[in-house]
Design an enzyme around this catalytic site. Structure first.
Site, short mmCIF file in Angstrom:
data_model
loop_
_atom_site.label_atom_id
_atom_site.label_comp_id
_atom_site.label_asym_id
_atom_site.label_seq_id
_atom_site.Cartn_x
_atom_site.Cartn_y
_atom_site.Cartn_z
N LYS A 1 0.82 -1.09 -0.22
CA LYS A 1 0.17 -0.01 0.12
C LYS A 1 1.00 1.07 0.23
O LYS A 1 2.08 1.02 0.27
CB LYS A 1 -0.79 -0.03 1.08
CG LYS A 1 -2.15 1.07 1.13
CD LYS A 1 -3.14 0.05 0.28
CE LYS A 1 -4.49 0.62 0.46
NZ LYS A 1 -5.64 -0.05 0.25
N1 GLU Z 1 -7.55 0.14 -3.14
C1 GLU Z 1 -8.06 -1.08 -3.60
C2 GLU Z 1 -8.21 -1.92 -2.24
O1 GLU Z 1 -7.93 -1.52 -1.23
C3 GLU Z 1 -7.69 -1.85 -4.54
C4 GLU Z 1 -6.19 -2.38 -4.81
C5 GLU Z 1 -5.62 -2.96 -6.04
O2 GLU Z 1 -6.48 -3.10 -6.98
O3 GLU Z 1 -4.50 -3.18 -5.94
O4 GLU Z 1 -8.53 -3.28 -2.46
#
Ligand code: GLU
Length: 441
Positions: free
Chosen positions: A131
Site C-alpha cells: 500500500k
Molecule cells: N485500493 C483497493 C483495495 O484496497 C484496490 C487495490 C488494487 O487493486 O490493487 O483493495
C-alpha cells in the site's frame, strides 16, 4: 449446531425517522496498525503458529518513506510525506492502492498493506500485499499540483515498484488519472511503455473494462451470497452506505438496480437519510455539482456516526477504517455489515456484532472485487490481450463465490466469526507459502 442460528430474520421497519445525534460516540480513531496486528494475533494464536512464524507474518518486508517536494500553483514549494509499504511478496509481487488523505501515516499504510496480503490470499490471487499513501489534502489541490505530486512521489518509489515487484492501484482520493500519471512517469524513466506497473488505468491506455465498478460489484455479490446463506429475502431491503466514493456510489447504484432501498449515504461532509429510499444517480449528480451529498432535496441531514446506527437491514461502511468500535457496535442495527472500506471494524466491535448475531462480511472478502479485477487488468496488460466486460464480470463472480463459500465453510467448521474464518484462509495460505519456499539462506 455448526453456526449460531440468527435470532431473527427480521427486516427493518420502514417508519424510522433520522435518529437523534449520538453524543456518546468517541471521535478518537483506533490506530489501524495496532488493530491489524491484533486481528493477526487472534489467528496465529488460534492456529498455534510459533513465534518465528507469527513474527514473519506480522512484519512488513519493506517500508519506504519519502519526502515529496512539489511546486504549488502560487510558486511556493511544499514538501509532502509519502510511503510505500510492501507487507508481503511471498505469494507474488506486492499489490495495493495508493491513497491521498490528510490522515495518512506510516502506521495506517502498514495496516492497509497487511490487509492487502490477506485479501489477495483469500481470493487466491498470485500476489502479496502492499500500500502507498501521501499525507495531503487533495481536495484543496489543483489538477496540476496533484499531477506534480503524483509524478514526484512515483519517481521517489520507482526503485521498488514494477510489474514483477509491486503494482499500485487507486485507493481513497486517487483514480484512473492518477494511475495514468504513475504509468507515464515509470515508463518515461524506463524508456518504454510499461502498462503492467499499475492497475486501475484508463481503458484507453490498457485499463480493464469493469475495473471502475469492480469493488462495488464484488461487494454486491458477497451481500447476495450472505442473504442466501442467512435465508433472508432480498426484496425491498434497506441499505445504509457510509462513503460515496468509488465503492459506495457504485454499490448504491448496483443494489438499487436490484430493488434494494438505499436509505442513507454520506461523504466526509456529512450524510443524508431518506426513509422511502432515493435514486443513487440523482444524489451523485447533486454531489458532483455541490461537493457534498448533504443538501439533496427532500433528505434529512445526518452525521456519519448516526448513519451507522440507522435502522436498516444492510450497512455498508465504504469510507475509512476505525468506524465501528466498542463505543457504537452495540447500537448497530443492520443484520448484515458488508465492509466496502478497509478496516472499518475493530476486533472489540467484531466480538459485539458476532454476539448479537449480526453477520459481518469482512473487508478482505467484501471489498476484494477491486483487487481481483486489478489482477485481471494486470494479466491483460502483460498479455496485450483484452477481455470483454462480460468476461471480466463472470470471472469476478466466479472468484468471489469461491472465496465466499470457502470462508463460510471455515466459519461453520470452527464456529467462529466470519473475519476469523477469512483470516484462517488468508493467513494460512501465506504461512503455507512461507513454509514451502523456506528461509533464505
Ligand atoms: N485500493 C483497493 C483495495 O484496497 C484496490 C487495490 C488494487 O487493486 O490493487 O483493495
Amino acid at each position: 449446531m455448526p453456526v449460531k442460528a440468527p435470532k431473527q430474520n427480521k427486516t427493518a421497519t420502514a417508519t424510522v425517522a433520522a435518529p437523534a445525534p449520538a453524543a456518546h460516540v468517541s471521535t478518537e480513531r483506533p490506530n489501524p496498525w495496532k488493530v491489524a496486528l491484533q486481528q493477526l494475533k487472534q489467528v496465529t494464536d488460534l492456529l498455534g503458529y510459533d513465534d518465528g512464524a507469527a513474527t514473519m507474518l506480522a512484519t512488513p518486508r519493506k517500508c519506504l518513506s519519502v519526502s515529496v517536494p512539489v511546486r504549488m500553483d502560487d510558486g511556493r514549494v511544499e514538501v509532502f510525506s509519502g510511503h510505500r509499504v510492501q507487507h508481503s511478496t511471498t505469494r507474488g509481487p506486492a499489490k495495493g492502492g495508493i491513497r491521498f488523505h490528510p490522515d495518512v501515516t506510516l502506521d495506517e499504510v502498514k495496516a492497509l498493506a497487511m490487509w492487502m496480503t490477506w485479501k489477495c490470499s483469500v481470493m487466491n490471487l498470485p500476489y502479496g500485499g502492499g500500500k502507498g499513501g501521501i499525507t495531503c489534502e487533495p481536495k484543496a489541490m489543483s489538477s496540476g499540483e496533484l499531477e506534480r505530486l503524483t509524478r514526484r512521489y512515483t519517481s521517489e518509489i520507482l526503485p521498488i515498484i514494477g510489474p514483477e515487484k509491486d503494482i499500485p492501484a487507486p485507493d481513497v482520493n486517487t483514480n484512473a488519472q492518477t494511475m495514468a500519471w504513475i504509468m507515464d512517469t515509470f515508463s518515461v524513466n524506463k524508456g518504454y511503455t510499461v502498462p503492467g506497473v499499475v492497475t486501475g488505468k484508463p481503458i484507453q491506455i490498457g485499463g480493464s473494462l469493469g475495473r471502475d465498478k469492480a469493488t462495488a460489484r464484488g461487494l454486491m455479490y458477497t451481500v447476495l451470497y450472505a442473504l442466501k446463506h442467512l435465508d433472508m429475502p432480498t426484496g425491498g431491503l434497506r441499505v445504509a452506505i457510509q462513503g460515496y466514493g468509488n465503492a459506495g456510489y457504485w454499490a448504491a447504484k448496483l443494489l438499487h438496480e436490484l430493488d434494494f432501498k438505499i436509505i442513507a449515504c454520506s461523504t466526509s461532509k456529512g450524510g443524508i437519510f431518506v426513509d422511502r429510499g432515493f435514486d443513487p444517480e440523482a444524489v451523485n449528480e447533486h454531489y458532483q455539482k455541490s461537493g457534498a451529498v448533504v443538501g439533496f432535496k427532500g433528505a434529512d441531514t445526518i452525521t456519519n456516526e448516526e448513519l451507522l446506527e440507522l435502522d436498516c437491514d444492510i450497512l455498508l461502511p465504504c469510507a475509512l477504517e476505525g468506524q465501528i468500535t466498542q463505543h457504537n457496535a452495540a447500537r448497530i442495527k443492520a443484520r448484515i455489515v458488508g465492509e466496502g472500506a478497509n478496516g472499518p471494524t475493530t476486533p472489540e466491535a467484531d466480538a459485539i456484532l458476532h454476539e448479537n448475531d449480526q453477520f459481518v462480511i469482512p473487508d478482505i472478502l467484501a471489498n476484494a472485487g477491486g483487487v481481483t479485477v486489478s489482477y485481471f487488468e494486470w494479466v491483460q496488460s502483460l498479455q496485450n490481450y483484452f477481455w470483454s466486460e462480460r468476461d471480466v464480470n463472470l470471472r469476478l463472480r466466479e472468484l468471489m463465490e469461491r472465496a465466499f463459500e470457502a470462508v463460510w465453510k471455515i466459519r461453520e467448521q470452527r464456529r467462529c466469526n466470519s473475519r476469523i474464518a477469512a483470516y484462517v484462509l488468508g493467513v494460512g495460505r501465506v504461512a503455507e507459502a512461507h513454509r514451502l519456499r523456506g528461509l533464505y539462506p
